[in-house]
Design a protein around this motif. Structure first.
Motif, PDB file in Angstrom:
ATOM      1  N   CYS A  50      21.916  34.671  66.071  1.00 12.31           N
ATOM      2  CA  CYS A  50      21.964  33.392  66.776  1.00 12.31           C
ATOM      3  C   CYS A  50      20.606  33.121  67.431  1.00 12.31           C
ATOM      4  O   CYS A  50      19.875  34.045  67.791  1.00 12.31           O
ATOM      5  CB  CYS A  50      23.099  33.421  67.805  1.00 12.31           C
ATOM      6  N   ASP A  51      20.313  31.843  67.602  1.00 16.38           N
ATOM      7  CA  ASP A  51      18.957  31.353  67.875  1.00 16.38           C
ATOM      8  C   ASP A  51      18.044  32.236  68.714  1.00 16.38           C
ATOM      9  O   ASP A  51      16.926  32.542  68.306  1.00 16.38           O
ATOM     10  CB  ASP A  51      19.025  29.997  68.571  1.00 16.38           C
ATOM     11  N   THR A  73      25.625  32.612  61.391  1.00 13.69           N
ATOM     12  CA  THR A  73      24.772  31.647  62.091  1.00 13.69           C
ATOM     13  C   THR A  73      24.827  30.290  61.411  1.00 13.69           C
ATOM     14  O   THR A  73      25.298  30.159  60.277  1.00 13.69           O
ATOM     15  CB  THR A  73      23.320  32.149  62.114  1.00 13.69           C
ATOM     16  N   CYS A  74      24.313  29.269  62.092  1.00 15.07           N
ATOM     17  CA  CYS A  74      24.372  27.899  61.584  1.00 15.07           C
ATOM     18  C   CYS A  74      23.802  27.819  60.170  1.00 15.07           C
ATOM     19  O   CYS A  74      22.809  28.475  59.849  1.00 15.07           O
ATOM     20  CB  CYS A  74      23.616  26.962  62.514  1.00 15.07           C
ATOM     21  N   CYS A 134      28.506  33.991  66.003  1.00 13.16           N
ATOM     22  CA  CYS A 134      27.382  34.100  65.055  1.00 13.16           C
ATOM     23  C   CYS A 134      27.089  35.566  64.730  1.00 13.16           C
ATOM     24  O   CYS A 134      26.433  35.867  63.738  1.00 13.16           O
ATOM     25  CB  CYS A 134      26.137  33.432  65.630  1.00 13.16           C
ATOM     26  N   ALA A 169      18.235  29.454  64.102  1.00 11.21           N
ATOM     27  CA  ALA A 169      18.637  30.777  63.609  1.00 11.21           C
ATOM     28  C   ALA A 169      18.093  31.011  62.202  1.00 11.21           C
ATOM     29  O   ALA A 169      17.502  32.061  61.923  1.00 11.21           O
ATOM     30  CB  ALA A 169      20.158  30.887  63.618  1.00 11.21           C
ATOM     31  N   HIS A 221      24.857  33.458  72.700  1.00  8.67           N
ATOM     32  CA  HIS A 221      25.276  32.420  71.756  1.00  8.67           C
ATOM     33  C   HIS A 221      24.940  31.054  72.353  1.00  8.67           C
ATOM     34  O   HIS A 221      25.062  30.846  73.566  1.00  8.67           O
ATOM     35  CB  HIS A 221      26.783  32.509  71.486  1.00  8.67           C
ATOM     36  N   GLU A 222      24.545  30.151  71.488  1.00  9.79           N
ATOM     37  CA  GLU A 222      24.091  28.836  71.955  1.00  9.79           C
ATOM     38  C   GLU A 222      25.134  28.100  72.789  1.00  9.79           C
ATOM     39  O   GLU A 222      24.816  27.475  73.795  1.00  9.79           O
ATOM     40  CB  GLU A 222      23.705  27.965  70.753  1.00  9.79           C
TER      41      GLU A 222
HETATM   42 FE1  FES Z   1      24.512  30.589  66.675  1.00  6.33          FE
HETATM   43 FE2  FES Z   1      23.824  28.100  65.633  1.00  6.33          FE
HETATM   44  S1  FES Z   1      25.092  28.593  67.344  1.00  6.33           S
HETATM   45  S2  FES Z   1      23.155  30.083  65.093  1.00  6.33           S
END
Ligand code: FES
Length: 581
Positions: A132-133, A204-205, A64, A211, A95-96
């Motif tokens: 990222c989140d 990012t997502c 991300c 995010a 990172h998630e």
């Molecule tokens: Fe990084 Fe969704 S995994 S923003």
């Protein structure tokens, strides 16, 4: 040579003279610092410029942030064009999908790393590169505590991909396809194919997950340059934002525009408003509470709920709607949304540009025809995306993302099917012998801040396989955990206090009746107080502990969801305000 007191750090020092290492002789400290940095080839005239730190969160474990090298180059260009000296430094990057046990467990650690690096290294302002989140909240929390001029640079969203002519993006579509696979609607080959398409580039997502929510919140807070939330990671627009961010950081250093002048109660209220209007991730509340808590600002959850009733969801993005972040950017980005929300915003809130949010909305111009941001007269959803629930099951509150829930299930009474923890759920959820019906309520305990630990995004309890194969798409689910902003369903989250410290959730048993009424904002366990007291006396909860290390720090000091899951000692020592005021 410096004539300042050799024992006392000079609070008014700037540039390389800031925060001199303690050798008992400030003159020597500066002499030594310059000698070492000259080893990297710097001249005295470069070292006399305002120093702008750049928090570099590039990491091979964090796709991300995969554009971090290009962003840093553009930020440095902006800083140098504006007369500053850029100095990038590494911090933790989260990172998630690469964080065990869960990214939230590490958010506060990243915020401490960010805060202490800002304090330790000489810098007159800092550019925070996050996306990222957990990274943007961690950086804003750390920078708020450090107190110097700070500006957020978002890494930007990923591009969408295409799977058999269907447009796809992480991670709403990840969940959608995995749900189909679990329901045996698609086969191994197709799930492998779509895996190649869900994340089409770095960034990012691409939906309104956490995010994107935090990117929009950062801009609403006034913490990014105008337009900083939406450009995708791999676009020229994103690089231009990076250059502008670097240049703006130099101006902030020169004018002393510290973060406390931007992150005010008015700005926090604007962010709450935007969170509701974008159908933002429920995690946004937890993070915003933590950020505000660093500045001594309490978030009033009941007021957030009242704000929700007068704030429609305007943004047509997945999971509440149909579009992706790149579409939002092409529709004008946050300026389009803020223009529509203008009557509900505190327009006098200051931004990192030194101008107010109202002035920036004016400067963005009149807008143009588009179909991603709806009008207040024709919204995606008539009320804000998030409702705050109360009741004997959650004395400290709970939340539900009503904009992505099933309207029929939002008024529902059912029989509890209880899982004691995430492992218990994983063991039994797909069993043929699981006693579960479509009108039951799934209850998952011990995934709160201390329970898991780290309050993982396990609140999106999967539909039990025996129901999924029958076509059941939603079921009421309740937990003390969180849920990814990319997820959807009738899911009650953040039940406070959590079960691991003896909240009422801990004493729910299979077969208990539970009532959910989003209309009345109620989450009720239909069991008498006497019976609950009896259960508590029979099997009292012992909160989890750890012997050493970060886990001990975490379990000893982490707060509940209503305090942002921050560590108690990191919050401001006193309450200075409330949002909304
Ligand atoms: Fe990084 Fe969704 S995994 S923003």
């Amino acid at each position: 040579m410096s004539k300042s007191n050799p024992q006392v750090p000079d609070e008014n020092a700037s540039g390389l003279r800031k925060g001199l290492t303690s050798y008992g002789d400030n003159g020597f400290s500066l002499f030594l610092r310059k000698a070492f940095i000259k080893g990297a080839g710097y001249t005295d005239s470069a070292l006399d410029r305002p120093v702008i730190g750049i928090a570099n969160t590039g990491s091979a474990y964090n796709p991300c942030h995969g554009n971090a090298p290009q962003l840093i180059e553009a930020v440095k260009r902006g800083i140098m064009l504006a007369g500053g000296l850029p100095m990038d430094f590494p911090t933790i990057s989260i990172h998630e999908s690469f964080s065990f046990p869960t990214s939230m467990y590490l958010r506060n650690l990243m915020s401490m790393d960010t805060e202490e690096m800002i304090r330790a290294a000489p810098m007159d302002a800092v550019v925070l590169i996050g996306g990222c989140d957990k990274t943007v909240p961690a950086q804003l929390m750390g920078a708020a505590s450090a107190g110097i001029p700070a500006i957020q640079l978002i890494t930007g969203s990923m591009l969408t991909g295409s799977h058999r002519s269907v447009r796809v993006g992480a991670c709403t579509d990840c969940r959608r396809y995995w749900g189909k696979y679990r329901a045996e609607e698609i086969a191994d080959e197709e799930i492998a194919d779509v895996n190649n398409q869900l994340v089409a580039s770095v960034g990012t997502c691409s939906v309104m997950g956490t995010a994107s929510t935090m990117a929009c919140i950062a801009e609403a807070l006034g913490m990014t340059v105008p337009g900083g939330a939406t450009p995708p990671a791999v676009t020229a627009d994103r690089m231009r934002i990076a250059e502008l961010t670097g240049a703006q950081a130099v101006k902030m250093a020169q004018t002393g525009l510290t973060i406390d002048k931007v992150l005010t109660a008015d700005a926090i209220e604007n962010a709450m408003r935007v969170l509701l209007a974008i159908g933002g991730s429920t995690n946004g509340i937890v993070h915003l509470t933590a950020i505000a808590g660093r500045l001594g600002i309490d978030i009033d959850l009941k007021a957030l709920d009242r704000m929700g009733k007068e704030t429609p969801v305007l943004l047509d993005l997945k999971p509440s709607g149909q579009h992706y972040m790149e579409d939002f950017h092409k529709a004008g980005g946050m300026a389009t949304l803020l223009r529509e929300l203008k009557p509900l915003l505190n327009l006098n809130a200051l931004t990192v540009t030194g101008r107010t949010l109202g002035e920036e909305i004016e400067a963005a111009g009149p807008g143009f025809a588009q179909d991603v941001v709806k009008t207040a007269a024709d919204p995606i959803y008539p009320q804000g995306g998030i409702a705050v629930l109360e009741g004997n099951l959650a004395p400290g509150g709970a939340i539900i993302k009503q904009s992505s829930a099933d309207p029929v299930l939002m008024e529902h009474e059912g029989r509890a099917v209880v899982f004691e923890n995430a492992a218990d759920m994983a063991d039994r959820i797909d069993g043929d012998d699981l006693d579960v019906q479509a009108d039951d309520i799934l209850v998952l305990k011990n995934i709160g801040p201390k329970g898991a630990p780290g309050m993982p995004e396990a609140g999106y309890i999967p539909i039990p396989r025996k129901l999924a194969v029958k076509g059941v798409k939603d079921i009421v689910r309740i937990s003390d955990g969180r849920m990814s902003g990319t997820a959807f369903g009738t899911i009650v989250l953040h039940v406070t206090p959590e079960s691991a410290i003896g909240g009422p959730l801990a004493y729910v048993q299979n077969g208990d009746r539970i009532r959910l009424s989003v209309k009345r904002r109620e989450i009720a366990l239909l069991v008498s107080d006497e019976e609950l007291a009896r259960r508590k006396a029979a099997a009292p909860v012992v909160p989890p502990t750890a012997e050493r290390g970060y886990k001990k720090l975490f379990l000893d000091t982490v707060t509940q969801a209503d305090k942002g899951v921050d560590f108690d000692f990191l919050r401001a020592p006193s309450v200075n305000g409330r949002a909304p005021k």
